[in-house]
Motif scaffolding. Structure first.
Motif: not given
Length: 321
Positions: A292-321
């Motif tokens: 976001x700070x280097x200008x790649x992610x901009x206002x209005x962009x559709x962004x997917x966050x995702x991760x997996x870790x020990x557990x196993x646990x995993x998940x994802x979130x979709x957001x509009x900036x």
């Protein structure tokens, strides 16, 4: 409709940067071996005066500054970490005090590398239900404290750091900003594939990280690709709609394989694993803040966050900036 809208982000890294070459002086490894298998070139390691709490506080303050709000506007802090400063109290309460906050809810979430997604999902539910109005969501880790520095297959993979977001409940239009959908999963039957061999109730000691890398890799690619599809379907989108994917920064090979399975161009992935290594719960917000700070992610962009870790646990979130 009420949505959780990101007002600002921030991040923090320890002062000491450790290159692969420097690490090879202490561990039986090499720069070529690490780069080829992981894509990592360096990582940041916390010093004696740097903890999960101090890094989290710095990242949270940076996010507050970026959002243009003060701690007086906050009524919730949720901190994701697998390396808290103490068994209790929650590190989030220490961050609250360090920022000058008082009286509102502050607690930790433990889901290892998926921790930030779990924290964001928790905060989103609390904001939309009216339990809070404006929150700081943090992922902060000092994994260097739980690494076996004689195990070259694991110690080269991780680093320390923190990332944070300020999130506010807002009444927005259907095509407006905010968190659109989240999916979280866990399969405890695989807990022995990625774990720490200690704990207060078992050994009475912190323990060290242990991992069966090949098995983790296989599950990661399958689970991450499937949860991204689930979230897109929930939000009524397709992979081609995504402007950016901000994945958990575990290993370049996992990132490449997941993108290939979904048919996503690598150019749409925010990749910081080379500079930060795997910072567990901090990796997603840290990478988001960088992009976001280097200008790649901009206002209005559709962004997917995702991760997996020990557990196993995993998940994802979709957001509009």
């Amino acid at each position: 409709m009420i949505r959780s809208v990101i007002l600002g982000s921030g991040s923090a890294l320890p002062k000491r940067c450790v290159s692969n070459a420097e690490l090879a002086e202490q561990v039986d490894t090499s720069d070529e071996w690490i780069r080829e298998r992981t894509g990592i070139t360096q990582r940041y390691i916390a010093g004696e005066d740097e903890t999960t709490g101090t890094l989290a506080t710095a990242a949270a303050q940076a996010a507050l500054d970026d959002a243009g709000v003060s701690i007086g506007d906050i009524d919730l802090i949720v901190l994701a970490t697998a390396t808290p400063d103490r068994t209790f109290p929650a590190t989030a309460t220490q961050v609250q005090a360090a920022l000058g906050g008082k009286g509102f809810a502050a607690f930790d979430v433990a889901a290892v590398c998926s921790g930030f997604l779990y924290a964001m999902g928790t905060v989103d539910s609390m904001l939309r239900s009216g339990m809070a109005k404006c929150a700081i969501v943090i992922g902060s880790e000092t994994f260097s404290r739980i690494l076996d520095w004689e195990d070259r297959t694991t110690c080269v993979l991780f680093g320390d750091g923190a990332g944070a977001m300020v999130v506010e409940a807002q009444d927005v239009a259907e095509d407006g900003p905010g968190l659109l959908a989240t999916r979280l999963h866990a399969e405890g039957e695989h807990c022995d594939l990625l774990y720490v061999d200690g704990g207060p109730s078992t050994t009475g000691e912190v323990g060290k990280l242990r991992m069966k890398g090949r098995e983790v890799f296989r599950h990661a690619v399958t689970n991450l690709s499937s949860v991204l599809v689930e979230v897109l379907e929930d939000a009524g989108h397709v992979p081609g709609d995504i402007d950016w994917v901000v994945p958990h920064q575990a290993n370049q090979r996992i990132l490449d394989a997941t993108a290939k399975k979904l048919g996503l161009p690598l150019e749409k992935l925010v990749v910081t694993v080379g500079q930060h290594a795997n910072t567990s719960a901090a990796s997603v917000p840290l990478a988001y803040d960088v992009a976001r700070r280097d200008g790649r992610i901009k206002q209005g962009d559709l962004v997917m966050l995702e991760a997996m870790g020990g557990g196993f646990t995993w998940g994802a979130s979709l957001l509009r900036v």
